[in-house]
Design a protein around this motif. Structure first.
Motif, PDB file in Angstrom:
ATOM      1  N   VAL A 184      -5.498  -3.035  38.127  1.00  8.25           N
ATOM      2  CA  VAL A 184      -4.579  -3.482  39.085  1.00  8.25           C
ATOM      3  C   VAL A 184      -4.695  -3.016  40.360  1.00  8.25           C
ATOM      4  N   GLU A 185      -5.066  -3.516  41.398  1.00 13.18           N
ATOM      5  CA  GLU A 185      -5.871  -2.886  42.318  1.00 13.18           C
ATOM      6  C   GLU A 185      -4.632  -3.711  43.883  1.00 13.18           C
ATOM      7  N   THR A 186      -3.595  -4.335  43.221  1.00  6.67           N
ATOM      8  CA  THR A 186      -2.957  -3.820  44.502  1.00  6.67           C
ATOM      9  C   THR A 186      -1.288  -4.517  43.663  1.00  6.67           C
ATOM     10  N   ILE A 187      -0.562  -3.816  44.637  1.00  7.47           N
ATOM     11  CA  ILE A 187       0.749  -4.282  44.261  1.00  7.47           C
ATOM     12  C   ILE A 187       1.880  -4.311  45.333  1.00  7.47           C
ATOM     13  N   GLU A 188       2.268  -5.655  45.863  1.00 10.85           N
ATOM     14  CA  GLU A 188       3.299  -6.371  46.678  1.00 10.85           C
ATOM     15  C   GLU A 188       4.857  -6.141  46.327  1.00 10.85           C
ATOM     16  N   LYS A 189       5.478  -5.515  46.720  1.00 12.71           N
ATOM     17  CA  LYS A 189       6.617  -5.452  46.935  1.00 12.71           C
ATOM     18  C   LYS A 189       7.470  -6.874  47.118  1.00 12.71           C
ATOM     19  N   THR A 190       8.310  -7.768  46.491  1.00 14.44           N
ATOM     20  CA  THR A 190       9.004  -8.796  46.320  1.00 14.44           C
ATOM     21  C   THR A 190      10.323  -8.904  46.046  1.00 14.44           C
ATOM     22  N   GLU A 191      10.957 -10.431  46.695  1.00 15.77           N
ATOM     23  CA  GLU A 191      12.488 -10.834  46.319  1.00 15.77           C
ATOM     24  C   GLU A 191      12.485 -10.073  44.960  1.00 15.77           C
ATOM     25  N   GLY A 238      10.942  -8.568  42.420  1.00 19.76           N
ATOM     26  CA  GLY A 238      10.715  -7.095  41.897  1.00 19.76           C
ATOM     27  C   GLY A 238       8.379  -6.786  42.953  1.00 19.76           C
ATOM     28  N   PHE A 239       7.845  -7.463  41.994  1.00 23.42           N
ATOM     29  CA  PHE A 239       6.510  -6.677  42.106  1.00 23.42           C
ATOM     30  C   PHE A 239       5.445  -7.987  42.040  1.00 23.42           C
ATOM     31  N   LEU A 240       4.274  -7.966  42.993  1.00 21.52           N
ATOM     32  CA  LEU A 240       3.005  -8.851  42.364  1.00 21.52           C
ATOM     33  C   LEU A 240       1.936  -8.088  42.396  1.00 21.52           C
ATOM     34  N   LEU A 241       1.389  -8.366  41.263  1.00 23.26           N
ATOM     35  CA  LEU A 241      -0.111  -7.717  40.539  1.00 23.26           C
ATOM     36  C   LEU A 241      -1.116  -8.337  41.142  1.00 23.26           C
ATOM     37  N   LYS A 242      -1.851  -7.570  41.455  1.00 22.36           N
ATOM     38  CA  LYS A 242      -3.259  -8.969  41.449  1.00 22.36           C
ATOM     39  C   LYS A 242      -4.524  -7.753  41.291  1.00 22.36           C
ATOM     40  N   ILE A 267       1.242 -11.334  38.695  1.00 18.73           N
ATOM     41  CA  ILE A 267       1.241 -11.082  37.749  1.00 18.73           C
ATOM     42  C   ILE A 267       2.678 -10.980  38.799  1.00 18.73           C
ATOM     43  N   GLN A 268       3.720 -11.644  38.325  1.00 21.28           N
ATOM     44  CA  GLN A 268       5.347 -11.295  38.879  1.00 21.28           C
ATOM     45  C   GLN A 268       5.656 -10.536  37.664  1.00 21.28           C
ATOM     46  N   THR A 269       6.137  -8.983  38.226  1.00 20.84           N
ATOM     47  CA  THR A 269       6.837  -8.488  37.474  1.00 20.84           C
ATOM     48  C   THR A 269       8.517  -7.677  38.221  1.00 20.84           C
ATOM     49  N   ASP A 270       9.551  -8.085  37.432  1.00 20.04           N
ATOM     50  CA  ASP A 270      10.868  -7.466  37.419  1.00 20.04           C
ATOM     51  C   ASP A 270      10.920  -5.660  37.811  1.00 20.04           C
ATOM     52  N   LYS A 271       9.633  -5.326  36.784  1.00 24.14           N
ATOM     53  CA  LYS A 271       9.760  -3.414  36.635  1.00 24.14           C
ATOM     54  C   LYS A 271       8.277  -3.303  36.380  1.00 24.14           C
ATOM     55  N   ILE A 272       8.081  -2.128  36.434  1.00 23.88           N
ATOM     56  CA  ILE A 272       7.010  -1.186  36.915  1.00 23.88           C
ATOM     57  C   ILE A 272       7.347   0.158  35.314  1.00 23.88           C
ATOM     58  N   ILE A 273       6.673   0.533  34.987  1.00 22.99           N
ATOM     59  CA  ILE A 273       5.767   1.436  34.247  1.00 22.99           C
ATOM     60  C   ILE A 273       4.497   2.378  34.465  1.00 22.99           C
ATOM     61  N   PHE A 274       4.174   3.243  35.028  1.00 21.96           N
ATOM     62  CA  PHE A 274       3.445   3.638  35.707  1.00 21.96           C
ATOM     63  C   PHE A 274       2.684   4.209  34.392  1.00 21.96           C
ATOM     64  N   ALA A 275       1.683   4.185  33.849  1.00 22.96           N
ATOM     65  CA  ALA A 275       1.099   5.330  32.898  1.00 22.96           C
ATOM     66  C   ALA A 275      -0.445   5.606  33.280  1.00 22.96           C
ATOM     67  N   THR A 276      -0.806   6.178  34.681  1.00 20.91           N
ATOM     68  CA  THR A 276      -2.459   6.101  34.664  1.00 20.91           C
ATOM     69  C   THR A 276      -3.386   7.381  34.805  1.00 20.91           C
ATOM     70  N   GLY A 277      -2.044   8.499  34.490  1.00 20.77           N
ATOM     71  CA  GLY A 277      -2.789   9.874  33.981  1.00 20.77           C
ATOM     72  C   GLY A 277      -3.091   9.953  35.310  1.00 20.77           C
ATOM     73  N   LEU A 278      -3.802  11.542  34.604  1.00 19.69           N
ATOM     74  CA  LEU A 278      -4.875  12.391  35.635  1.00 19.69           C
ATOM     75  C   LEU A 278      -5.898  12.549  35.844  1.00 19.69           C
ATOM     76  N   LYS A 279      -6.621  12.851  36.724  1.00 17.20           N
ATOM     77  CA  LYS A 279      -8.121  13.094  36.742  1.00 17.20           C
ATOM     78  C   LYS A 279      -8.889  14.353  36.734  1.00 17.20           C
ATOM     79  N   GLY A 315       0.553   5.065  46.610  1.00  7.96           N
ATOM     80  CA  GLY A 315       0.593   3.694  47.843  1.00  7.96           C
ATOM     81  C   GLY A 315       1.946   2.850  47.991  1.00  7.96           C
ATOM     82  N   LEU A 316       2.885   3.254  46.443  1.00  9.96           N
ATOM     83  CA  LEU A 316       3.604   1.697  46.693  1.00  9.96           C
ATOM     84  C   LEU A 316       5.290   3.003  46.950  1.00  9.96           C
ATOM     85  N   GLY A 317       4.833   3.587  47.128  1.00  6.10           N
ATOM     86  CA  GLY A 317       5.990   5.007  48.207  1.00  6.10           C
ATOM     87  C   GLY A 317       6.350   5.963  46.834  1.00  6.10           C
TER      88      GLY A 317
END
Length: 300
Positions: free
Chosen positions: A83-90, A92-96, A103-115, A242-244
């Motif tokens: 996923v490169e960008t996430i936009e907040k929408t009315e 939920g969220f739009l993922l590109k 992808i339009q989604t109601d909710k997001i779970i980040f599981a991207t880990g640490l480096k 970036g999403l806050g």
């Protein structure tokens, strides 16, 4: 016009915490998608330990088994790529990103880990996850009593050294330069019989990731079989920030007991939001987050 897919929950990250959250959610009848970049932090680790029923198996084989299990559920989808960008929408969220339609989604779970930020020393990256290790609970049993080093140069080195001596008495601290911890800790290390080597390290001598010696800048070689590390870490993805999502001073994402971030509808699981880096903890956090997110969606 590019079509938009819709799901209830998008899970960004396809390793243990993300897949565990996915299992909770598909069994809760949620339509989900898991984005997997196929770059888990333990990708080079040959064996996972301290996780019941899978002790000694490779992390990749456990992960593949989890994906196989999830594919039995019709409401599960695996999407390779990032996923490169996430936009907040009315709604939920739009993922590109590349390789998939939005992808339009109601909710997001980040599981991207640490480096982990590895030092640019020959042999370090090649041995990472094999004989250069971070967790005695995950790897310590295999190196009990061996000649062991601790790569650390910060306050708290004495406490961590004393902790590691439970697994081996043959412990040396490598600071890779002038000492940056207190004189008091230096005295404590000396009383404990722990040697501190401050000379800059030139290379880690190894054979396919199994280290045999540390070579110092002077050319001197010190035999060693395992090297624990306390390395700086950064978030693997910049999307949560970036999403806050709020970052703690430690660099972890701040979450509630149920892994909710400060951004409504967004959760964060695994080591990106926990000090404890283990497969078992990753699975635990994903399981809880998936169940609690489903509950919140039902009761909202």
């Amino acid at each position: 016009m590019e079509s938009i897919q819709t799901v209830e929950v998008a899970i960004i990250g396809g390793s243990f915490s993300g897949l565990s959250a996915a299992l909770s959610l598909v069994r809760s009848l949620r339509k989900i998608i898991v984005f997997d970049s196929e770059r888990p932090c333990n990708k080079t680790t040959p064996a996972s330990h301290n996780f019941i029923t899978h002790d000694g198996e490779s992390p990749e084989s456990i992960r593949k088994k989890a994906i196989t299990d999830l594919k039995e559920y019709q409401n599960f989808k695996l999407q390779l790529g990032e996923v490169e960008t996430i936009e907040k929408t009315e709604k939920g969220f739009l993922l590109k990103g590349n390789g998939f339609s939005p992808i339009q989604t109601d909710k997001i779970i980040f599981a991207t880990g640490l480096k982990d930020v590895l030092p640019e020393i020959p042999g370090f990256a090649e041995s990472w996850g094999k004989s250069v290790i971070h967790c005695p609970y995950c790897h310590g049993y295999e190196y009990v009593g061996n000649q062991t080093g601790l790569w650390m140069n910060e306050p708290g080195v004495f406490e961590h050294s004393k902790f590691l001596k439970h697994w081996t008495k043959e412990l040396t601290v490598y600071t890779n330069g002038p000492i940056q911890f207190s004189k008091e800790e230096q005295i404590q290390l000396e009383k404990e019989g722990i040697t501190v080597v401050t000379e800059v390290v030139k290379t880690l001598i190894h054979n396919e990731g199994q280290i045999s010696a540390i070579q110092l800048q002077s050319g001197k070689e010190i035999p060693i079989e395992a090297l624990y590390t306390r390395l700086p870490m950064v978030q693997h993805s910049k999307l949560p920030e970036g999403l806050g999502c709020k970052l703690l001073p430690s660099g972890h994402i701040e979450v509630s007991n149920f892994y909710e971030t400060n951004v409504p509808g967004v959760y964060a699981v695994g080591d990106m939001s926990s000090m404890f880096r283990s497969v078992a903890n990753a699975v635990h956090s994903g399981n809880i987050a998936g169940a609690m997110l489903n509950r919140a969606m039902i009761l909202s």
